[in-house]
Design an enzyme around this catalytic site. Structure first.
Site, PDB file in Angstrom:
ATOM      1  N   ASP A   1      50.177  18.962  92.627  1.00  0.00           N
ATOM      2  CA  ASP A   1      51.008  18.042  91.852  1.00  0.00           C
ATOM      3  C   ASP A   1      52.293  17.786  92.618  1.00  0.00           C
ATOM      4  OD1 ASP A   1      49.266  17.757  89.681  1.00  0.00           O
ATOM      5  OD2 ASP A   1      50.078  19.503  88.652  1.00  0.00           O
TER       6      ASP A   1
ATOM      7  N   ASP B   1      46.072  12.414  87.871  1.00  0.00           N
ATOM      8  CA  ASP B   1      46.417  12.554  86.461  1.00  0.00           C
ATOM      9  C   ASP B   1      46.726  11.193  85.841  1.00  0.00           C
ATOM     10  OD1 ASP B   1      46.182  15.306  86.871  1.00  0.00           O
ATOM     11  OD2 ASP B   1      48.332  15.559  87.194  1.00  0.00           O
TER      12      ASP B   1
END
Length: 154
Positions: free
Chosen positions: A111, A128
């Site tokens: 991330d 995401d």
């Protein structure tokens, strides 16, 4: 349907490649950038959304891969679902498989988008975002279909 499959494969390859190149850059180079509202900051997520189920970290990749395989088998048996939702399904597969590859490659999902203006928000990645867009498309399509059916009954 053949056109949809071809477009789906092209979109998948392009978005998957872009996502993996960006994740490789964050995982292997110092691409961190501090911004006033949002920063680019490497973080590994060993769970799912908001790090839930991180205690299953070593098993999540297999659980998620099994879910993708089951979904793929379902689509093979229910081709009309793919026909109606091919774009959203493509985005779901890009996001899901890219994050699963991260788990096998890096031990966790890579991330890097970190929102921190006004409130601390989750750190996330392009996969995401694609998954959330896909879910929004599916919900929108379902509501639209429901309203059309409801209107026809009246």
């Amino acid at each position: 349907m053949k056109t949809q499959v071809v477009l789906s494969v092209i979109i998948f390859v392009v978005l998957f490649s872009i996502d993996q190149v960006i994740k490789f850059g964050f995982a292997n180079f110092d691409w961190n950038v501090k911004g006033p509202y949002m920063s680019l900051h490497l973080a590994y997520n060993y769970g799912v959304a908001f790090s839930m189920f991180s205690f299953l970290a070593q098993y999540l990749k297999y659980i998620q891969l099994a879910m993708v395989i089951v979904g793929f088998i379902y689509l093979l048996k229910n081709k009309e679902v793919f026909k109606d939702y091919w774009f959203a399904i493509t985005l779901l597969f890009v996001g899901g498989l890219s994050n699963i590859l991260d788990r096998f490659t890096y031990g966790g999902v890579v991330d890097y988008f970190y929102w921190h203006y006004g409130f601390e928000f989750a750190i996330f990645n392009i996969s995401d975002v694609l998954i959330n867009i896909a879910v929004a498309i599916i919900i929108y399509t379902q509501i639209k279909q429901w309203m059309k059916e409801r209107k026809q009954k009246s």
